[in-house]
Design a protein around this motif. Structure first.
Motif, PDB file in Angstrom:
ATOM      1  N   SER A 270       0.808  -1.221   0.000  1.00  0.00           N
ATOM      2  CA  SER A 270       0.000   0.000   0.000  1.00  0.00           C
ATOM      3  C   SER A 270       0.839   1.267   0.000  1.00  0.00           C
ATOM      4  N   ASN A 271       2.143   1.112  -0.234  1.00  0.00           N
ATOM      5  CA  ASN A 271       3.068   2.249  -0.273  1.00  0.00           C
ATOM      6  C   ASN A 271       2.974   3.075   1.010  1.00  0.00           C
ATOM      7  N   GLY A 272       3.018   2.365   2.148  1.00  0.00           N
ATOM      8  CA  GLY A 272       2.958   3.060   3.427  1.00  0.00           C
ATOM      9  C   GLY A 272       1.544   3.423   3.835  1.00  0.00           C
ATOM     10  N   TYR A 273       0.578   2.557   3.505  1.00  0.00           N
ATOM     11  CA  TYR A 273      -0.833   2.709   3.884  1.00  0.00           C
ATOM     12  C   TYR A 273      -1.468   3.967   3.284  1.00  0.00           C
ATOM     13  N   LEU A 274      -1.401   4.049   1.957  1.00  0.00           N
ATOM     14  CA  LEU A 274      -2.001   5.178   1.238  1.00  0.00           C
ATOM     15  C   LEU A 274      -3.300   4.793   0.528  1.00  0.00           C
ATOM     16  N   THR A 275      -3.755   3.548   0.682  1.00  0.00           N
ATOM     17  CA  THR A 275      -4.850   3.046  -0.150  1.00  0.00           C
ATOM     18  C   THR A 275      -6.135   2.885   0.660  1.00  0.00           C
ATOM     19  N   THR A 276      -6.950   1.902   0.287  1.00  0.00           N
ATOM     20  CA  THR A 276      -8.269   1.729   0.892  1.00  0.00           C
ATOM     21  C   THR A 276      -8.386   0.427   1.671  1.00  0.00           C
ATOM     22  N   ALA A 277      -8.327  -0.701   0.984  1.00  0.00           N
ATOM     23  CA  ALA A 277      -8.664  -1.986   1.596  1.00  0.00           C
ATOM     24  C   ALA A 277      -7.692  -2.406   2.684  1.00  0.00           C
ATOM     25  N   LEU A 278      -6.421  -2.072   2.534  1.00  0.00           N
ATOM     26  CA  LEU A 278      -5.382  -2.565   3.452  1.00  0.00           C
ATOM     27  C   LEU A 278      -5.040  -1.592   4.563  1.00  0.00           C
TER      28      LEU A 278
ATOM     29  N   LEU B 134      -9.729   5.263 -15.797  1.00  0.00           N
ATOM     30  CA  LEU B 134      -9.728   5.569 -14.375  1.00  0.00           C
ATOM     31  C   LEU B 134      -8.462   6.294 -13.927  1.00  0.00           C
ATOM     32  N   LEU B 135      -7.359   6.104 -14.633  1.00  0.00           N
ATOM     33  CA  LEU B 135      -6.155   6.866 -14.304  1.00  0.00           C
ATOM     34  C   LEU B 135      -6.413   8.357 -14.502  1.00  0.00           C
ATOM     35  N   ASP B 136      -7.078   8.710 -15.590  1.00  0.00           N
ATOM     36  CA  ASP B 136      -7.435  10.115 -15.816  1.00  0.00           C
ATOM     37  C   ASP B 136      -8.316  10.642 -14.686  1.00  0.00           C
ATOM     38  N   VAL B 137      -9.251   9.831 -14.236  1.00  0.00           N
ATOM     39  CA  VAL B 137     -10.144  10.250 -13.151  1.00  0.00           C
ATOM     40  C   VAL B 137      -9.341  10.546 -11.885  1.00  0.00           C
ATOM     41  N   LEU B 138      -8.420   9.652 -11.534  1.00  0.00           N
ATOM     42  CA  LEU B 138      -7.617   9.844 -10.331  1.00  0.00           C
ATOM     43  C   LEU B 138      -6.760  11.110 -10.410  1.00  0.00           C
ATOM     44  N   ILE B 139      -6.186  11.360 -11.580  1.00  0.00           N
ATOM     45  CA  ILE B 139      -5.298  12.516 -11.748  1.00  0.00           C
ATOM     46  C   ILE B 139      -6.070  13.827 -11.666  1.00  0.00           C
ATOM     47  N   THR B 140      -7.284  13.853 -12.177  1.00  0.00           N
ATOM     48  CA  THR B 140      -8.036  15.115 -12.292  1.00  0.00           C
ATOM     49  C   THR B 140      -8.904  15.438 -11.078  1.00  0.00           C
ATOM     50  N   LEU B 141      -8.940  14.562 -10.067  1.00  0.00           N
ATOM     51  CA  LEU B 141      -9.717  14.863  -8.861  1.00  0.00           C
ATOM     52  C   LEU B 141      -9.130  16.083  -8.149  1.00  0.00           C
ATOM     53  N   LYS B 142     -10.012  16.971  -7.690  1.00  0.00           N
ATOM     54  CA  LYS B 142      -9.572  18.194  -7.016  1.00  0.00           C
ATOM     55  C   LYS B 142     -10.147  18.284  -5.603  1.00  0.00           C
ATOM     56  N   ASP B 143      -9.399  18.949  -4.728  1.00  0.00           N
ATOM     57  CA  ASP B 143      -9.916  19.190  -3.387  1.00  0.00           C
ATOM     58  C   ASP B 143     -10.737  20.472  -3.384  1.00  0.00           C
ATOM     59  N   ASP B 144     -11.162  20.921  -2.224  1.00  0.00           N
ATOM     60  CA  ASP B 144     -12.029  22.095  -2.124  1.00  0.00           C
ATOM     61  C   ASP B 144     -11.346  23.378  -2.569  1.00  0.00           C
ATOM     62  N   ASN B 145     -10.026  23.369  -2.610  1.00  0.00           N
ATOM     63  CA  ASN B 145      -9.279  24.569  -3.021  1.00  0.00           C
ATOM     64  C   ASN B 145      -8.854  24.527  -4.485  1.00  0.00           C
ATOM     65  N   GLY B 146      -9.297  23.484  -5.190  1.00  0.00           N
ATOM     66  CA  GLY B 146      -8.958  23.370  -6.599  1.00  0.00           C
ATOM     67  C   GLY B 146      -7.611  22.746  -6.867  1.00  0.00           C
ATOM     68  N   ASN B 147      -6.973  22.225  -5.849  1.00  0.00           N
ATOM     69  CA  ASN B 147      -5.685  21.551  -6.016  1.00  0.00           C
ATOM     70  C   ASN B 147      -5.906  20.055  -6.214  1.00  0.00           C
ATOM     71  N   SER B 148      -4.878  19.373  -6.688  1.00  0.00           N
ATOM     72  CA  SER B 148      -4.980  17.929  -6.893  1.00  0.00           C
ATOM     73  C   SER B 148      -5.308  17.250  -5.573  1.00  0.00           C
ATOM     74  N   LEU B 149      -6.340  16.409  -5.596  1.00  0.00           N
ATOM     75  CA  LEU B 149      -6.759  15.724  -4.375  1.00  0.00           C
ATOM     76  C   LEU B 149      -5.747  14.663  -3.958  1.00  0.00           C
ATOM     77  N   LEU B 150      -5.157  13.974  -4.959  1.00  0.00           N
ATOM     78  CA  LEU B 150      -4.284  12.839  -4.685  1.00  0.00           C
ATOM     79  C   LEU B 150      -2.852  13.131  -5.110  1.00  0.00           C
ATOM     80  N   THR B 151      -1.903  12.638  -4.324  1.00  0.00           N
ATOM     81  CA  THR B 151      -0.499  12.705  -4.712  1.00  0.00           C
ATOM     82  C   THR B 151      -0.211  11.590  -5.718  1.00  0.00           C
ATOM     83  N   SER B 152       0.915  11.685  -6.387  1.00  0.00           N
ATOM     84  CA  SER B 152       1.286  10.623  -7.324  1.00  0.00           C
ATOM     85  C   SER B 152       1.483   9.310  -6.576  1.00  0.00           C
ATOM     86  N   GLY B 153       1.990   9.387  -5.330  1.00  0.00           N
ATOM     87  CA  GLY B 153       2.160   8.177  -4.525  1.00  0.00           C
ATOM     88  C   GLY B 153       0.840   7.511  -4.215  1.00  0.00           C
ATOM     89  N   GLU B 154      -0.181   8.308  -3.900  1.00  0.00           N
ATOM     90  CA  GLU B 154      -1.509   7.756  -3.638  1.00  0.00           C
ATOM     91  C   GLU B 154      -2.108   7.136  -4.897  1.00  0.00           C
TER      92      GLU B 154
END
Length: 529
Positions: free
Chosen positions: A122-130, A293-313
């Motif tokens: 999970s690359n240091g517990y960055l995911t969901t299931a694990l 789905l890779l495009d979806v993950l990359i384009t997700l934004k937080d409330d401030n308009g910044n990328s929601l996810l890091t490349s590691g996530e």
């Protein structure tokens, strides 16, 4: 005078009654005040050694899942506590007790244990299931359930899944000698790589990492990729000693850490260049439309308009999605085919159902799946009798709890036995026999692959339940239906029956299923690109 005597007598009687009542009350109060409360006990289990618990027995009786299940059978228990190091491992084989853990007291068991393998995967517990319960889990669960595996996204990715179902048919057809002639097909390879193709297609919009293979089968890169996924899966929560005695982490006595790191290096080598190039394309504006789905993950934004996810996530979550997609459908279909080859009337009934619903002038489509009740009953029976793993992903007790009148201490690892839930004789008649009819409903209503009563586990439930039930169902049933619809299947000529022995180390077929496939539909249906 007589009246006075009568009144005194009544007074004495009343006084004695009051004194007796007070005496009884005081004694009762003292008794309950000083009575020691009944101490709750742990579930039954083998007596542990100091410090190491039952680790010596576990190491002497590998694989651990067989040792655990044999203990439970010998003790005739449906809940058991095994102490590994200082960790209480609670194992459950009863649907009623499992329901208590995952439904009634789900909030107390919504976390995950830490382990060497899951930290790496999970690359240091960055995911969901694990990932243990917490803010990271909440964040990624929302991303996966609402952004990646929502009904809308499932429909959006329909054509990509169908493209891989068509490729599956073409690949199997290419194993045949020619029209109306048979060929030997390794069903495990066909099933596992179909699953790998589907998940690569919907995440990366590609089937191959290298050059396309003419027969539709896996190249060396895809074979390496799928093998690495199954290697990681095999070592996640695999009863590694250092997971129960953390001071031993880093010594890697059993070699698990080295194996998982090597497999993850293979996965990252295939994934990272694609992910990094795609991120750069979105950053420089050369890519503007979401296609996977890779495009979806990359384009997700937080409330401030910044990328929601890091490349590691992003990298870690993609690997976890792939791990979740490849094993369950492929294993269920391989086992179902093996069982049905030994019972040809079951194979015939399933094929006749598909012909009745679909006909022979087109290939089965996802829109047909709700009507294929017998095919789904066969898949359910495979999930029940032949689960992909002995146990579900462990739950971690976040507080002391009481289940089935037993104490479940904080920090306990809770394992639901996928193997024995589905084979519990108190729940299932003739539990070791493959009987798809047991899943058909009397009113003819639709059969589904989920099992809310926990009579078996096809997809996990509760707060840590599987968010990909719709995708997992469609992949399983489409894989199964396309193999049955497109081909007639038989046991190889040098064998009388398929050997249904389980592997020594896990619950897979000991030998990959190889069977003879013969095309049964018009030739033009096998060549769709």
């Amino acid at each position: 005078m007589g009246s006075l005597f009568w009144n005194l007598s009544r007074f004495r009687t009343s006084l004695l009654f009051i004194i007796a009542s007070l005496t009884y009350f005081i004694k009762a109060l003292n008794y309950h005040s000083f009575e020691k409360p009944k101490k709750l006990e742990l579930p039954p289990g083998p007596k542990p050694w100091p410090i190491v618990g039952n680790l010596p027995e576990m190491l002497a009786n590998k694989p651990a899942h067989k040792w655990i299940h044999n203990l439970m059978n010998d003790m005739n228990k449906e809940i058991m506590c095994i102490q590994l190091g200082s960790v209480h491992v609670i194992v459950i084989t009863s649907p009623i007790i499992a329901h208590e853990f995952l439904k009634k007291q789900d909030a107390a068991f919504a976390s995950r244990p830490l382990s060497v393998s899951t930290e790496i995967a999970s690359n240091g517990y960055l995911t969901t299931a694990l990932v243990p319960f917490g803010e990271q889990w909440k964040k990624m669960k929302k991303v996966v359930s609402k952004e990646l595996l929502s009904p809308l996204k499932h429909q959006w990715l329909h054509d990509k899944r169908i493209e891989e179902a068509d490729n599956l048919v073409r690949f199997v057809w290419n194993q045949c000698s020619g029209p109306n002639q048979g060929g030997r097909v390794n069903v495990r390879i066909a099933a596992q790589h179909y699953c790998g193709n589907v998940i690569r297609k919907i995440i990366f919009n590609m089937r191959y990492f290298g050059k396309n293979k003419k027969d539709g089968g896996p190249t060396n890169q895809e074979a390496e990729h799928v093998d690495a996924l199954f290697t990681v899966l095999k070592h996640i929560f695999s009863f590694c000693v250092s997971d129960f005695i953390p001071s031993l982490r880093g010594f890697d006595f059993e070699g698990h850490e080295k194996i998982v790191k090597k497999a993850m290096k293979i996965l990252n080598r295939h994934h990272d260049p694609i992910i990094e190039e795609r991120i750069e394309q979105w950053n420089n504006g050369t890519r503007t439309n979401e296609k996977d789905l890779l495009d979806v993950l990359i384009t997700l934004k937080d409330d401030n308009g910044n990328s929601l996810l890091t490349s590691g996530e992003i990298k870690a979550q993609i690997i976890e999605l792939m791990l979740a997609a490849v094993d369950n459908p492929s294993n269920a279909v391989e086992w179902a085919m093996a069982e049905m080859l030994n019972e040809p009337e079951l194979l015939q009934r399933a094929t006749e159902e598909i012909d009745r619903v679909v006909g022979k002038e087109r290939l089965v489509q996802e829109s047909d799946l709700p009507k294929l009740n017998y095919v789904k009953a066969c898949a359910r029976e495979a999930f029940r009798l032949h689960p992909i793993a002995p146990f579900n992903v462990p739950h971690l007790s976040m507080a002391d709890s009481i289940v089935n009148n037993y104490l479940i201490p904080k920090g306990s690892h809770v394992l639901l036995s996928r193997q024995e839930l589905g084979r519990n004789p108190k729940v299932w008649h003739d539990p070791h026999k493959f009987l798809p009819e047991r899943h058909l409903k009397r009113d003819g209503s639709e059969v589904v692959l989920t099992e809310p009563n926990l009579g078996f586990i096809s997809f996990s439930t509760g707060r840590r339940g599987c968010p990909g039930i719709v995708l997992g169902t469609s992949m399983t049933v489409m894989l199964f239906a396309r193999l049955l619809h497109g081909f007639s299947w038989s046991v190889p000529p040098n064998e009388s029956r398929i050997d249904l022995s389980e592997s020594v180390d896990d619950l897979l077929l000991a030998k990959p299923l190889v069977a003879i496939a013969r095309p049964r539909l018009p030739m033009d249906l096998y060549h769709k690109d």
